[in-house]
Design a protein around this motif. Sequence first.
Motif, PDB file in Angstrom:
ATOM      1  N   SER A   4       9.020  11.088   7.082  1.00 22.41           N
ATOM      2  CA  SER A   4       8.558  10.004   6.206  1.00 22.41           C
ATOM      3  C   SER A   4       7.683  10.533   5.083  1.00 22.41           C
ATOM      4  O   SER A   4       7.183  11.658   5.142  1.00 22.41           O
ATOM      5  CB  SER A   4       7.769   8.968   7.027  1.00 22.41           C
TER       6      SER A   4
ATOM      7  N   THR B 223       2.501   7.809  -0.149  1.00 23.65           N
ATOM      8  CA  THR B 223       2.565   6.341  -0.065  1.00 23.65           C
ATOM      9  C   THR B 223       1.468   5.712  -0.917  1.00 23.65           C
ATOM     10  O   THR B 223       1.693   4.679  -1.551  1.00 23.65           O
ATOM     11  CB  THR B 223       2.455   5.837   1.388  1.00 23.65           C
TER      12      THR B 223
ATOM     13  N   PHE C 104       1.028  10.300   3.663  1.00 18.40           N
ATOM     14  CA  PHE C 104       0.072   9.243   3.329  1.00 18.40           C
ATOM     15  C   PHE C 104      -0.306   9.322   1.852  1.00 18.40           C
ATOM     16  O   PHE C 104      -0.412   8.301   1.167  1.00 18.40           O
ATOM     17  CB  PHE C 104      -1.163   9.371   4.219  1.00 18.40           C
TER      18      PHE C 104
ATOM     19  N   VAL D 164       7.722   3.255   5.444  1.00 18.35           N
ATOM     20  CA  VAL D 164       6.380   3.499   4.906  1.00 18.35           C
ATOM     21  C   VAL D 164       6.377   3.456   3.374  1.00 18.35           C
ATOM     22  O   VAL D 164       5.430   2.963   2.758  1.00 18.35           O
ATOM     23  CB  VAL D 164       5.785   4.830   5.432  1.00 18.35           C
TER      24      VAL D 164
ATOM     25  N   ARG E 284       0.960   3.472   9.392  1.00 18.49           N
ATOM     26  CA  ARG E 284       1.238   4.857   9.758  1.00 18.49           C
ATOM     27  C   ARG E 284       0.688   5.166  11.156  1.00 18.49           C
ATOM     28  O   ARG E 284       1.367   5.819  11.965  1.00 18.49           O
ATOM     29  CB  ARG E 284       0.632   5.803   8.720  1.00 18.49           C
TER      30      ARG E 284
ATOM     31  N   LYS F 227      -2.476   2.931   6.015  1.00 17.34           N
ATOM     32  CA  LYS F 227      -2.950   3.795   7.099  1.00 17.34           C
ATOM     33  C   LYS F 227      -2.706   3.155   8.459  1.00 17.34           C
ATOM     34  O   LYS F 227      -2.328   3.843   9.421  1.00 17.34           O
ATOM     35  CB  LYS F 227      -4.438   4.095   6.909  1.00 17.34           C
TER      36      LYS F 227
ATOM     37  N   VAL G 233       7.752  10.100  11.744  1.00 20.47           N
ATOM     38  CA  VAL G 233       6.801   9.748  10.694  1.00 20.47           C
ATOM     39  C   VAL G 233       6.027  10.980  10.227  1.00 20.47           C
ATOM     40  O   VAL G 233       5.642  11.075   9.055  1.00 20.47           O
ATOM     41  CB  VAL G 233       5.855   8.618  11.141  1.00 20.47           C
TER      42      VAL G 233
END
Length: 256
Positions: free
Chosen positions: A86, A92, A89, A116, A49, A46, A82
Amino acid sequence: MYQIIAYIKFLLKSTNEHGVHSPFVYNFITKCLYDKKRYNNYDDLKAYRSQLLNSKESLEITDFGAGSKRMSNSKRRVSKMVKISSSSFKDTQLLFRISQYFKFKNTLELGTSLGVGTQALALGHSKNKITTVEGCQNTFQFSEKNLKELHLSNTICINSDFRSAISQLHQESFDCIYFDGHHNKEATLAYFNLLISKAHNNSVFIFDDIYWSRDMTQAWETILKDSRVIVSIDCFNLGFIFFRKEQPKQHFRIRL
């Protein structure tokens, strides 16, 4: 529109762990894909990011693949990249858990982008040596610098087009290969066929954005039919294939 229709079809055909009779797949779903534990490393994911989201930098991008659907300009703000290009979250976090669950020793990532996904795979298992390849020189330089600042000593960054990088790989095999770039059918199938010789019985190949376009879905469906692919799992955003010869050929659609 294609992705919306594809997602509706996926929801109608997908399931959860119930009805999965393979112990290997059942354990992967329940202990990894559906793992609700909150890991401390999620804070690191986090934080990186957030760093990218707050970045004021812009990069001049050279697209070697299908490009971006929502960013046509070659000069792109990192903060926008991002958000749009990307891994999410959630994804990832999933990549972190997968690396941790299988305890990968060596991973190949095609498409570093902003790093990421690289970070997640690296944090998942400290002994996971990651070779990540990025074609765009400016993106490569930006991400290599950031990964070094994150003290991820188990990552090796290569600035190269994918085909050239693959031809120069010295590793006999990889535990994991993450296909996260060049989102079109022809290239995806070409890289799959070039890299399948690097798979061993317990390797996993992860494909990002298998419903990015009709073209990418066709590539995924072609891969599923390959006789060397034994177990496949479609999670919509990500697709997983395994080569476990001790199992019958099976395909699963799993909601996350």
